[in-house]
Design a protein around this motif. Structure first.
Motif, short mmCIF file in Angstrom:
data_model
loop_
_atom_site.label_atom_id
_atom_site.label_comp_id
_atom_site.label_asym_id
_atom_site.label_seq_id
_atom_site.Cartn_x
_atom_site.Cartn_y
_atom_site.Cartn_z
N ASN A 4 0.83 -1.35 -0.13
CA ASN A 4 0.05 -0.13 0.11
C ASN A 4 0.83 1.28 0.24
N THR A 5 2.09 1.16 -0.63
CA THR A 5 3.01 2.28 -0.47
C THR A 5 2.92 2.91 -1.90
N PHE A 6 3.21 4.08 -2.04
CA PHE A 6 3.45 4.56 -3.63
C PHE A 6 4.80 4.21 -3.97
N GLN A 7 4.99 3.53 -4.94
CA GLN A 7 6.18 2.89 -5.45
C GLN A 7 6.63 3.65 -6.65
N SER A 8 7.75 4.56 -6.74
CA SER A 8 8.46 5.01 -7.77
C SER A 8 10.03 5.26 -7.56
N GLY A 9 10.78 5.57 -8.45
CA GLY A 9 12.18 5.68 -8.16
C GLY A 9 12.85 4.57 -7.44
N PHE A 10 13.59 4.84 -6.31
CA PHE A 10 14.09 3.76 -5.72
C PHE A 10 13.47 3.44 -4.20
N LEU A 11 13.63 2.06 -4.07
CA LEU A 11 13.22 1.47 -2.81
C LEU A 11 13.91 0.85 -1.93
N SER A 12 14.76 1.22 -1.12
CA SER A 12 15.95 0.17 -0.46
C SER A 12 15.29 -0.60 0.59
N ILE A 13 15.76 -1.75 0.50
CA ILE A 13 15.32 -2.94 1.51
C ILE A 13 16.70 -3.12 2.47
N LEU A 14 17.90 -2.78 2.07
CA LEU A 14 18.86 -2.96 2.83
C LEU A 14 19.99 -2.04 2.54
N TYR A 15 20.32 -1.16 3.59
CA TYR A 15 21.57 -0.24 3.66
C TYR A 15 22.49 -0.52 4.80
N SER A 16 23.77 -0.97 4.47
CA SER A 16 24.79 -1.24 5.55
C SER A 16 25.12 -0.22 6.35
N LEU A 17 24.96 1.06 5.88
CA LEU A 17 25.30 2.20 6.68
C LEU A 17 24.28 2.74 7.72
N GLY A 18 22.95 2.25 7.41
CA GLY A 18 21.67 2.62 8.22
C GLY A 18 22.11 2.16 9.55
N SER A 19 21.40 2.91 10.44
CA SER A 19 21.28 2.50 11.90
C SER A 19 21.16 1.15 12.09
N LYS A 20 20.07 0.48 11.68
CA LYS A 20 19.73 -0.81 11.91
C LYS A 20 19.60 -1.44 10.42
N PRO A 21 20.54 -2.00 9.96
CA PRO A 21 20.50 -2.63 8.36
C PRO A 21 19.62 -3.70 8.27
N LEU A 22 19.35 -4.51 9.26
CA LEU A 22 18.61 -5.74 9.20
C LEU A 22 17.07 -5.65 9.84
N GLN A 23 17.01 -4.43 10.12
CA GLN A 23 15.56 -4.15 10.64
C GLN A 23 14.36 -4.90 10.15
N ILE A 24 14.24 -4.79 8.94
CA ILE A 24 13.16 -5.64 8.32
C ILE A 24 13.21 -7.19 7.81
N TRP A 25 14.73 -7.63 7.99
CA TRP A 25 15.13 -8.92 7.76
C TRP A 25 15.43 -9.65 8.92
N ASP A 26 15.28 -11.09 8.59
CA ASP A 26 15.66 -12.09 9.60
C ASP A 26 16.91 -12.95 9.06
N LYS A 27 17.62 -13.45 9.90
CA LYS A 27 18.81 -14.24 9.63
C LYS A 27 18.69 -15.44 10.23
N GLU A 28 19.47 -16.38 9.54
CA GLU A 28 19.67 -17.64 9.82
C GLU A 28 21.01 -18.23 10.00
N VAL A 29 21.78 -18.39 10.81
CA VAL A 29 23.09 -18.62 10.99
C VAL A 29 23.57 -19.86 11.65
N GLU A 30 24.15 -20.80 10.80
CA GLU A 30 24.70 -21.92 11.22
C GLU A 30 26.04 -21.90 11.02
#
Length: 190
Positions: A4-30
Motif C-alpha cells: 500500500n506504499t506509493f512506489q516510484s524511483g528507488f525503494l531500498s530494503i537494505l543499506y549497510s550504513l543505516g542505524s539498523k540495516p537488518l531491521q526488516i530482515w530475519d537471519k539464519e546462521v549456522e
C-alpha cells in the motif's frame, strides 16, 4: 509490507550504513556469521554474510515469514562483494497468473534450469565489488511465459558482503543515482 506504499524511483530494503540495516530482515546462521564490518576496499561499513554451508546461513526479507514485500518495481539491484567463495541469492515473485515463482542465482552453477516454480541461473561476478541488476519482468517472461506482478521475498545466502539492496523503476546510470546509492571507491594514491 510495501503493497500500500506509493512506489516510484528507488525503494531500498537494505543499506549497510543505516542505524539498523537488518531491521526488516530475519537471519539464519549456522557455523558462520552475519555482522557489520569495515571493508578496506571501499573504506566503509558493510554487512558480511559468511557461512561454511550456504544453505544454512542467510538473511531473508521480510523478517515475518508469513508476510510479503509487495514491491511492484521491476528492477532489483544488489551491491555485493565477491568473496571468492560459494554465494547465492533468491527472489520470490508473484506473476499475473497468481503463481509464486523463484529465481535463484549462484556463482557455482554453470547452466540455467527452469522448473515450474524455480529458475536457477549461473551468476558471473567480477573480482571485488559488483552491481547485480535483475530485470524481473524480462526474467519472468523468458522463464515462465507470464508477466511479473510483484516481488514477495528476497533471500541472500553466504558468502558475500553487501552495501545495498534496492528496487528501482528503471535502470539508472551512475550519474543519475543519488549519492547514497553510489559505491565510492577510494582514490588510489600515486
Amino acid at each position: 509490507m510495501f503493497k500500500n506504499t506509493f512506489q516510484s524511483g528507488f525503494l531500498s530494503i537494505l543499506y549497510s550504513l543505516g542505524s539498523k540495516p537488518l531491521q526488516i530482515w530475519d537471519k539464519e546462521v549456522e557455523d558462520g556469521h552475519v555482522k557489520r564490518c569495515h571493508d578496506d576496499e571501499i573504506q566503509s561499513n558493510v554487512l558480511e554474510v559468511v557461512g561454511s554451508n550456504i544453505q544454512s546461513t542467510y538473511i531473508t526479507c521480510p523478517a515475518d515469514l508469513s508476510a510479503t514485500l509487495g514491491i511492484k518495481l521491476p528492477f532489483l539491484v544488489l551491491v555485493v562483494k565477491n568473496m571468492k567463495k560459494y554465494f547465492s541469492f533468491e527472489i520470490q515473485i508473484l506473476d499475473d497468473k497468481n503463481v509464486r515463482r523463484r529465481f535463484r542465482a549462484s556463482n557455482f552453477q554453470s547452466v540455467t534450469r527452469v522448473k515450474p516454480y524455480i529458475c536457477t541461473m549461473p551468476l558471473k561476478m567480477d573480482e571485488g565489488w559488483n552491481q547485480i541488476q535483475l530485470n524481473l519482468p524480462d526474467l519472468t517472461r523468458r522463464a515462465y511465459g507470464t508477466n511479473y506482478a510483484e516481488t514477495l521475498r528476497v533471500q541472500v545466502h553466504a558468502n558475500c558482503r553487501l552495501r545495498r539492496i534496492y528496487f528501482a523503476d528503471r535502470l539508472y546510470s551512475d550519474e543519475e543515482l543519488p549519492p547514497e546509492f553510489k559505491l565510492y571507491l577510494p582514490v588510489q594514491k600515486a
